[in-house]
Enzyme design. Structure first.
Site, PDB file in Angstrom:
ATOM      1  N   HIS A   9      -3.455   6.988   2.568  1.00 45.73           N
ATOM      2  CA  HIS A   9      -3.874   5.678   2.068  1.00 45.73           C
ATOM      3  C   HIS A   9      -5.256   5.369   2.634  1.00 45.73           C
ATOM      4  CE1 HIS A   9      -4.122   1.634   0.883  1.00 45.73           C
ATOM      5  NE2 HIS A   9      -3.929   1.125   2.078  1.00 45.73           N
ATOM      6  N   ASN A  32     -10.188  -0.361  -0.171  1.00 49.02           N
ATOM      7  CA  ASN A  32      -8.730  -0.256  -0.110  1.00 49.02           C
ATOM      8  C   ASN A  32      -8.149  -0.808  -1.419  1.00 49.02           C
ATOM      9  OD1 ASN A  32      -5.997  -0.670   0.361  1.00 49.02           O
ATOM     10  ND2 ASN A  32      -6.275  -1.528   2.415  1.00 49.02           N
ATOM     11  N   CYS A  46       0.819  -1.229   0.000  1.00 50.46           N
ATOM     12  CA  CYS A  46       0.000   0.000   0.000  1.00 50.46           C
ATOM     13  C   CYS A  46       0.842   1.263   0.000  1.00 50.46           C
ATOM     14  CB  CYS A  46      -0.937   0.005   1.199  1.00 50.46           C
ATOM     15  SG  CYS A  46      -1.928  -1.481   1.289  1.00 50.46           S
TER      16      CYS A  46
HETATM   17  O1  UT7 Z   1      -3.882  -1.355   3.392  1.00 49.51           O
HETATM   18  C1  UT7 Z   1      -2.975  -2.050   4.179  1.00 49.51           C
HETATM   19  C2  UT7 Z   1      -3.200  -1.773   5.580  1.00 49.51           C
HETATM   20  N1  UT7 Z   1      -4.400  -2.423   6.038  1.00 49.51           N
HETATM   21  C3  UT7 Z   1      -5.047  -1.887   7.047  1.00 49.51           C
HETATM   22  O2  UT7 Z   1      -4.664  -0.829   7.487  1.00 49.51           O
HETATM   23  C4  UT7 Z   1      -6.196  -2.636   7.651  1.00 49.51           C
HETATM   24  C5  UT7 Z   1      -6.121  -2.495   9.128  1.00 49.51           C
HETATM   25  N2  UT7 Z   1      -7.147  -3.216   9.861  1.00 49.51           N
HETATM   26  C6  UT7 Z   1      -8.443  -2.848   9.867  1.00 49.51           C
HETATM   27  O3  UT7 Z   1      -8.848  -1.965   9.150  1.00 49.51           O
HETATM   28  C7  UT7 Z   1      -9.362  -3.521  10.854  1.00 49.51           C
HETATM   29  O4  UT7 Z   1      -8.612  -4.216  11.793  1.00 49.51           O
HETATM   30  C8  UT7 Z   1     -10.400  -4.486  10.193  1.00 49.51           C
HETATM   31  C9  UT7 Z   1     -11.407  -3.685   9.375  1.00 49.51           C
HETATM   32  C10 UT7 Z   1      -9.679  -5.477   9.305  1.00 49.51           C
HETATM   33  C11 UT7 Z   1     -11.142  -5.249  11.257  1.00 49.51           C
HETATM   34  O5  UT7 Z   1     -11.802  -4.345  12.117  1.00 49.51           O
HETATM   35  P1  UT7 Z   1     -11.699  -4.508  13.707  1.00 49.51           P
HETATM   36  O6  UT7 Z   1     -12.559  -3.479  14.288  1.00 49.51           O
HETATM   37  O7  UT7 Z   1     -10.247  -4.480  14.032  1.00 49.51           O
HETATM   38  O8  UT7 Z   1     -12.347  -5.901  13.902  1.00 49.51           O
HETATM   39  P2  UT7 Z   1     -11.708  -7.154  14.631  1.00 49.51           P
HETATM   40  O9  UT7 Z   1     -10.650  -7.746  13.794  1.00 49.51           O
HETATM   41  O10 UT7 Z   1     -11.375  -6.743  16.030  1.00 49.51           O
HETATM   42  O11 UT7 Z   1     -12.946  -8.133  14.635  1.00 49.51           O
HETATM   43  C12 UT7 Z   1     -14.107  -7.855  15.387  1.00 49.51           C
HETATM   44  C13 UT7 Z   1     -15.136  -8.917  15.084  1.00 49.51           C
HETATM   45  C14 UT7 Z   1     -14.584 -10.336  15.037  1.00 49.51           C
HETATM   46  O12 UT7 Z   1     -15.522 -11.180  15.693  1.00 49.51           O
HETATM   47  P3  UT7 Z   1     -15.219 -11.738  17.147  1.00 49.51           P
HETATM   48  O13 UT7 Z   1     -13.949 -12.516  17.022  1.00 49.51           O
HETATM   49  O14 UT7 Z   1     -15.068 -10.502  18.015  1.00 49.51           O
HETATM   50  O15 UT7 Z   1     -16.413 -12.562  17.436  1.00 49.51           O
HETATM   51  C15 UT7 Z   1     -14.578 -10.667  13.578  1.00 49.51           C
HETATM   52  O16 UT7 Z   1     -14.795 -12.028  13.313  1.00 49.51           O
HETATM   53  O17 UT7 Z   1     -15.717  -8.649  13.813  1.00 49.51           O
HETATM   54  C16 UT7 Z   1     -15.755  -9.868  13.056  1.00 49.51           C
HETATM   55  N3  UT7 Z   1     -15.671  -9.576  11.652  1.00 49.51           N
HETATM   56  C17 UT7 Z   1     -16.749  -9.330  10.885  1.00 49.51           C
HETATM   57  N4  UT7 Z   1     -18.066  -9.306  11.174  1.00 49.51           N
HETATM   58  C18 UT7 Z   1     -18.899  -9.012  10.173  1.00 49.51           C
HETATM   59  C19 UT7 Z   1     -14.552  -9.458  10.892  1.00 49.51           C
HETATM   60  N5  UT7 Z   1     -14.906  -9.152   9.631  1.00 49.51           N
HETATM   61  C20 UT7 Z   1     -16.261  -9.078   9.615  1.00 49.51           C
HETATM   62  C21 UT7 Z   1     -17.202  -8.787   8.597  1.00 49.51           C
HETATM   63  N6  UT7 Z   1     -18.507  -8.769   8.927  1.00 49.51           N
HETATM   64  N7  UT7 Z   1     -16.829  -8.522   7.330  1.00 49.51           N
END
Ligand code: UT7
Length: 329
Positions: free
Chosen positions: A253, A283, A113
């Protein structure tokens, strides 16, 4: 050193729109979750017969026209991508051929990225030192081709697209003022495409285990991103004796609106000073920043003399920022 700036920009987004509602039918997710956790509403998906070079050529043609240059005048083409058409030849070679940029040197650059930031920083050195006069830098991705469409943790986040910029000499006092690049390979495991390289060549096993798709430790990458978006923007500004108060436009980004909001808060910016398009495109890795830049230039938001900060972060881990005074009328 000769002052170097951006002379023209272009972008190409594939026609097919994939909305959050569409994704609700594909994986266990909701529009509400995606919008509230990421800010993304829809993304573009390349047609089956489109590869990265096809998107890149369209963006490049626009950027050349905007710069008032022909392909024959370009000395260097850098394509920043993690989704090249093939492992080799470089996508930059394919683009060169399609454009007819016969005298251009060509290479691809892999910085995920942060690829566009690494690309413009590299190209600018060749021009500043007088080695080359005009360079084309393209950030392009067909990320839809390397996603696991059964993994809700990743497939909702990314999109396809291309953005391009033509770099060349500008008048004194304009163009790039500073660059800040960084990397931390110890975090490489956090965001990767495990198979298909020399470590894990394609096999029945790698295909079965979906190792040719993006794997990301979302929470870790999120924390890293919040840390570096602020830090590297500050470092790039500091190098030219500027502060957050000098920023006319921040072009970050586009990974997650909460990461961008952390920068808005840290720098006390108003939202009209930040270029955001992830709601429409998700993204797009190396394409996110040049596509956002192109939009703000083409819709007249960015004017000659404005101070821009471009800031990227992602796989590698890598990060980068550039401060520039916009040189075009
Ligand atoms: O471009 C390169 C750089 N990339 C980034 O900068 C991405 C950085 N990361 C992020 O943007 C975020 O961490 C994510 C968007 C990927 C995830 O968001 P989060 O608020 O950090 O969620 P999390 O990983 O803490 O997950 C929370 C919950 C999980 O469920 P449990 O384990 O708490 O029961 C996930 O399974 O949300 C769940 N989850 C979803 N639920 C519904 C993860 N993806 C989804 C989804 N729909 N698509």
């Amino acid at each position: 050193m000769r002052p170097v700036g951006i002379l023209g920009t272009g972008a190409y987004l594939p026609e097919k729109v994939l909305t959050n509602r569409d994704l609700e039918k594909m994986v266990d997710t909701t529009d509400e979750w995606i919008v509230s956790r990421t800010g993304i509403r829809e993304r573009r998906i390349a047609a089956p017969d489109q590869a990265s070079s096809d998107l890149a050529v369209e963006a490049a043609r626009q950027a050349l026209e905007h710069a008032g240059l022909t392909a024959e005048e370009i000395d260097l083409i850098i394509v920043a991508t993690v989704t090249p058409d093939m492992a080799f030849p470089a996508t930059a070679c394919l683009v060169q051929d399609r454009l007819g940029a016969k005298k251009a040197a060509t290479f691809d650059l892999s910085a995920a990225c942060t690829g566009f930031l690494y690309g413009i920083t590299t190209a600018a050195q060749f021009i500043a030192t007088g080695v080359y006069r005009y360079a084309l830098v393209i950030g392009v991705e067909c990320l839809s081709r390397i996603l696991n469409w059964e993994d809700r943790n990743t497939c909702v986040l990314f999109g396809d697209g291309a953005g391009a910029a033509v770099l060349g000499p500008v008048e004194e006092g304009y163009g790039f003022l500073s660059f800040e690049l960084g990397g931390d390979g110890s975090g490489g495991e956090q965001l990767k495409l495990p198979a298909g390289g020399s470590r894990l060549p394609a096999s029945e096993e790698t295909v079965k285990n979906k190792l040719h798709t993006v794997s990301m430790a979302g929470r870790e990458v999120f924390k890293f991103a919040v840390r570096v978006i602020g830090h590297c923007t500050e470092e790039a500004l500091k190098k030219v004796g500027m502060t957050k108060d000098d920023i006319d436009f921040l072009i970050p980004h586009q990974a997650n609106i909460r990461i961008i909001d952390s920068a808005i808060k840290r720098f006390g910016l108003t939202e009209d000073k930040v270029v955001i398009n992830l709601d429409r495109y998700g993204n797009m890795s190396s394409a996110s920043i040049p596509v956002a830049l192109n939009e703000a230039v083409r819709d007249g938001r960015i004017k000659k003399g404005d101070t821009l900060v471009l800031c990227g972060f992602g796989g590698g881990l890598t990060w980068g920022a550039a401060v520039m005074k916009w040189a075009r009328d």
